[in-house]
Design a protein around this motif. Structure first.
Motif, PDB file in Angstrom:
ATOM      1  N   ASN A 153       0.815  -1.223   0.000  1.00 49.89           N
ATOM      2  CA  ASN A 153       0.000   0.000   0.000  1.00 49.89           C
ATOM      3  C   ASN A 153       0.842   1.263   0.000  1.00 49.89           C
ATOM      4  N   GLN A 154       0.242   2.303  -0.563  1.00 49.32           N
ATOM      5  CA  GLN A 154       0.737   3.663  -0.413  1.00 49.32           C
ATOM      6  C   GLN A 154      -0.463   4.527  -0.035  1.00 49.32           C
ATOM      7  N   ILE A 155      -0.356   5.235   1.076  1.00 53.21           N
ATOM      8  CA  ILE A 155      -1.498   5.942   1.661  1.00 53.21           C
ATOM      9  C   ILE A 155      -1.152   7.415   1.842  1.00 53.21           C
ATOM     10  N   TYR A 156      -2.064   8.297   1.427  1.00 48.52           N
ATOM     11  CA  TYR A 156      -1.869   9.724   1.625  1.00 48.52           C
ATOM     12  C   TYR A 156      -3.232  10.404   1.648  1.00 48.52           C
ATOM     13  N   VAL A 157      -3.263  11.673   2.009  1.00 48.70           N
ATOM     14  CA  VAL A 157      -4.526  12.414   2.046  1.00 48.70           C
ATOM     15  C   VAL A 157      -4.430  13.620   1.126  1.00 48.70           C
ATOM     16  N   GLY A 200       0.419  -0.192  -7.247  1.00 50.96           N
ATOM     17  CA  GLY A 200      -0.576  -1.248  -7.186  1.00 50.96           C
ATOM     18  C   GLY A 200      -1.693  -1.025  -8.191  1.00 50.96           C
ATOM     19  N   LYS A 201      -2.513  -2.048  -8.344  1.00 50.73           N
ATOM     20  CA  LYS A 201      -3.599  -2.026  -9.319  1.00 50.73           C
ATOM     21  C   LYS A 201      -4.755  -1.137  -8.878  1.00 50.73           C
ATOM     22  N   TYR A 202      -4.998  -1.084  -7.587  1.00 55.80           N
ATOM     23  CA  TYR A 202      -6.213  -0.450  -7.085  1.00 55.80           C
ATOM     24  C   TYR A 202      -5.941   0.932  -6.492  1.00 55.80           C
ATOM     25  N   VAL A 203      -6.902   1.822  -6.697  1.00 59.41           N
ATOM     26  CA  VAL A 203      -6.880   3.150  -6.084  1.00 59.41           C
ATOM     27  C   VAL A 203      -8.214   3.344  -5.372  1.00 59.41           C
ATOM     28  N   SER A 204      -8.156   3.427  -4.059  1.00 60.60           N
ATOM     29  CA  SER A 204      -9.376   3.609  -3.276  1.00 60.60           C
ATOM     30  C   SER A 204      -9.410   5.007  -2.672  1.00 60.60           C
ATOM     31  N   LEU A 205     -10.588   5.589  -2.665  1.00 59.00           N
ATOM     32  CA  LEU A 205     -10.810   6.922  -2.105  1.00 59.00           C
ATOM     33  C   LEU A 205     -11.777   6.793  -0.937  1.00 59.00           C
ATOM     34  N   ILE A 206     -11.356   7.257   0.236  1.00 57.10           N
ATOM     35  CA  ILE A 206     -12.164   7.165   1.446  1.00 57.10           C
ATOM     36  C   ILE A 206     -12.309   8.555   2.043  1.00 57.10           C
ATOM     37  N   PRO A 207     -13.527   9.016   2.292  1.00 56.12           N
ATOM     38  CA  PRO A 207     -13.687  10.345   2.890  1.00 56.12           C
ATOM     39  C   PRO A 207     -13.027  10.433   4.265  1.00 56.12           C
ATOM     40  N   GLY A 220     -15.984   4.711  -3.066  1.00 58.31           N
ATOM     41  CA  GLY A 220     -14.676   4.946  -3.680  1.00 58.31           C
ATOM     42  C   GLY A 220     -13.699   3.794  -3.616  1.00 58.31           C
ATOM     43  N   ILE A 221     -14.157   2.621  -3.199  1.00 57.00           N
ATOM     44  CA  ILE A 221     -13.230   1.509  -2.989  1.00 57.00           C
ATOM     45  C   ILE A 221     -12.911   0.761  -4.290  1.00 57.00           C
ATOM     46  N   SER A 222     -11.652   0.382  -4.436  1.00 57.06           N
ATOM     47  CA  SER A 222     -11.167  -0.504  -5.517  1.00 57.06           C
ATOM     48  C   SER A 222     -11.435   0.030  -6.915  1.00 57.06           C
ATOM     49  N   ASN A 223     -11.110   1.296  -7.127  1.00 59.00           N
ATOM     50  CA  ASN A 223     -11.119   1.831  -8.482  1.00 59.00           C
ATOM     51  C   ASN A 223      -9.794   1.470  -9.149  1.00 59.00           C
ATOM     52  N   ILE A 279     -11.509  17.708  -6.538  1.00 56.67           N
ATOM     53  CA  ILE A 279     -12.277  17.906  -5.306  1.00 56.67           C
ATOM     54  C   ILE A 279     -12.628  19.391  -5.184  1.00 56.67           C
ATOM     55  N   ASP A 280     -13.871  19.658  -4.794  1.00 55.27           N
ATOM     56  CA  ASP A 280     -14.246  21.036  -4.475  1.00 55.27           C
ATOM     57  C   ASP A 280     -13.966  21.341  -3.009  1.00 55.27           C
ATOM     58  N   GLN A 281     -14.531  20.522  -2.120  1.00 53.93           N
ATOM     59  CA  GLN A 281     -14.339  20.726  -0.683  1.00 53.93           C
ATOM     60  C   GLN A 281     -14.229  19.380   0.017  1.00 53.93           C
ATOM     61  N   GLY A 282     -13.423  19.346   1.080  1.00 57.35           N
ATOM     62  CA  GLY A 282     -13.279  18.137   1.871  1.00 57.35           C
ATOM     63  C   GLY A 282     -11.913  17.501   1.702  1.00 57.35           C
ATOM     64  N   ILE A 283     -11.723  16.395   2.402  1.00 61.91           N
ATOM     65  CA  ILE A 283     -10.445  15.693   2.394  1.00 61.91           C
ATOM     66  C   ILE A 283     -10.692  14.213   2.117  1.00 61.91           C
ATOM     67  N   LEU A 284      -9.885  13.643   1.243  1.00 61.31           N
ATOM     68  CA  LEU A 284      -9.954  12.221   0.919  1.00 61.31           C
ATOM     69  C   LEU A 284      -8.680  11.512   1.352  1.00 61.31           C
ATOM     70  N   ILE A 285      -8.840  10.294   1.860  1.00 54.33           N
ATOM     71  CA  ILE A 285      -7.715   9.387   2.020  1.00 54.33           C
ATOM     72  C   ILE A 285      -7.585   8.607   0.713  1.00 54.33           C
ATOM     73  N   VAL A 286      -6.400   8.586   0.155  1.00 58.51           N
ATOM     74  CA  VAL A 286      -6.140   7.823  -1.066  1.00 58.51           C
ATOM     75  C   VAL A 286      -5.261   6.637  -0.701  1.00 58.51           C
ATOM     76  N   ILE A 287      -5.688   5.440  -1.098  1.00 57.52           N
ATOM     77  CA  ILE A 287      -4.904   4.236  -0.852  1.00 57.52           C
ATOM     78  C   ILE A 287      -4.655   3.530  -2.178  1.00 57.52           C
ATOM     79  N   GLU A 288      -3.403   3.511  -2.589  1.00 53.55           N
ATOM     80  CA  GLU A 288      -2.986   2.740  -3.752  1.00 53.55           C
ATOM     81  C   GLU A 288      -2.541   1.387  -3.232  1.00 53.55           C
ATOM     82  N   SER A 289      -3.109   0.296  -3.767  1.00 48.06           N
ATOM     83  CA  SER A 289      -2.810  -0.999  -3.173  1.00 48.06           C
ATOM     84  C   SER A 289      -2.764  -2.126  -4.189  1.00 48.06           C
ATOM     85  N   ARG A 290      -2.059  -3.176  -3.793  1.00 50.73           N
ATOM     86  CA  ARG A 290      -1.992  -4.418  -4.554  1.00 50.73           C
ATOM     87  C   ARG A 290      -2.322  -5.558  -3.597  1.00 50.73           C
ATOM     88  N   ASP A 291      -2.848  -6.655  -4.151  1.00 50.04           N
ATOM     89  CA  ASP A 291      -3.157  -7.825  -3.325  1.00 50.04           C
ATOM     90  C   ASP A 291      -1.873  -8.502  -2.850  1.00 50.04           C
TER      91      ASP A 291
END
Length: 220
Positions: free
Chosen positions: A140-144, A158-165, A194-197, A208-220
């Motif tokens: 994983n690689q995780i950032y906001v 990784g293959k997947y990009v997940s977005l979590i509020p 936003g999971i597993s895009n 993004i207009d407003q707010g903060i997202l956690i971005v997780i790039e991940s591989r199995d």
């Protein structure tokens, strides 16, 4: 100043070695048991800190013996176990005070999910100081983010990009170049939208207009 924080979670040695061959850092901070990882990886450190409740006592003694050498190149910060902040939090404060301009954290994930969640939350400190920061492990690689962000196929870990509020509401979310696009969407906590895009194009854009997202790039 490109900064590496090594903290006390799980670190896969082979991954860490290969990652550190690809990346270079101007400053290294080892927090508590992260000192053992830095020693195993043969990484010179600038700051060693923590309450050292999980560090092998013999290694702590070795560190203190090295500190007595007038040629020692690192600074030791020891804290009591009964404190308000985790060792990772203290490492983050130290990095900012020392002038970090970007930060990578190794050892921020592992079996202690309370620490994992806390460490992900701590990324907000860097965002508030306009410092690029990420948590990295072998999967994983995780950032906001709180603004438009560009991702590139050859750099996504990784293959997947997940977005979590991170905030209760994130508005105006638009995804371009993704398998599952969005246009001016609202994302809220308690929803798995936003999971597993996945990226379909060489460049993907998150708006993004407003707010903060956690971005997780991940591989199995």
């Amino acid at each position: 100043m490109r900064t590496l924080i090594i903290t006390g979670g799980f670190i896969e040695q082979d991954f860490a070695k290969s990652y550190l061959e690809e990346e270079s850092f101007d400053m290294v901070i080892a927090a508590d048991r992260g000192v053992e990882a830095a020693k195993a990886l043969n990484i010179p450190v600038n700051y060693i800190l923590g309450d050292f409740d999980s560090l092998n006592p013999s290694i702590l003694q070795e560190v203190k013996s090295q500190l007595a050498d007038e040629n020692s190149l690192f600074e030791l910060k020891e804290f009591p176990p009964e404190k308000d902040y985790t060792d990772t939090h203290l490492a983050i404060v130290t990095a900012i005070e020392a002038g970090a301009t970007s930060v990578t954290i190794l050892g921020a994930t592992g079996t202690r999910l309370d620490h994992v969640v806390a460490n992900m939350n701590l990324l907000l400190i860097f965002l508030n100081h306009h410092i690029e920061a990420k948590i990295v492990d072998s999967h994983n690689q995780i950032y906001v983010i709180d603004a438009d962000t560009h991702l590139y196929m050859d750099k996504v870990r990784g293959k997947y990009v997940s977005l979590i509020p991170y905030t209760d509401l994130v508005t105006g979310v638009t995804l371009i170049g993704f398998k599952y696009p969005l246009h001016n969407a609202k994302m809220t906590k308690g929803n798995s939208l936003g999971i597993s895009n996945e990226l379909l194009e060489e460049e993907g854009i998150i708006k993004i207009d407003q707010g903060i997202l956690i971005v997780i790039e991940s591989r199995d």
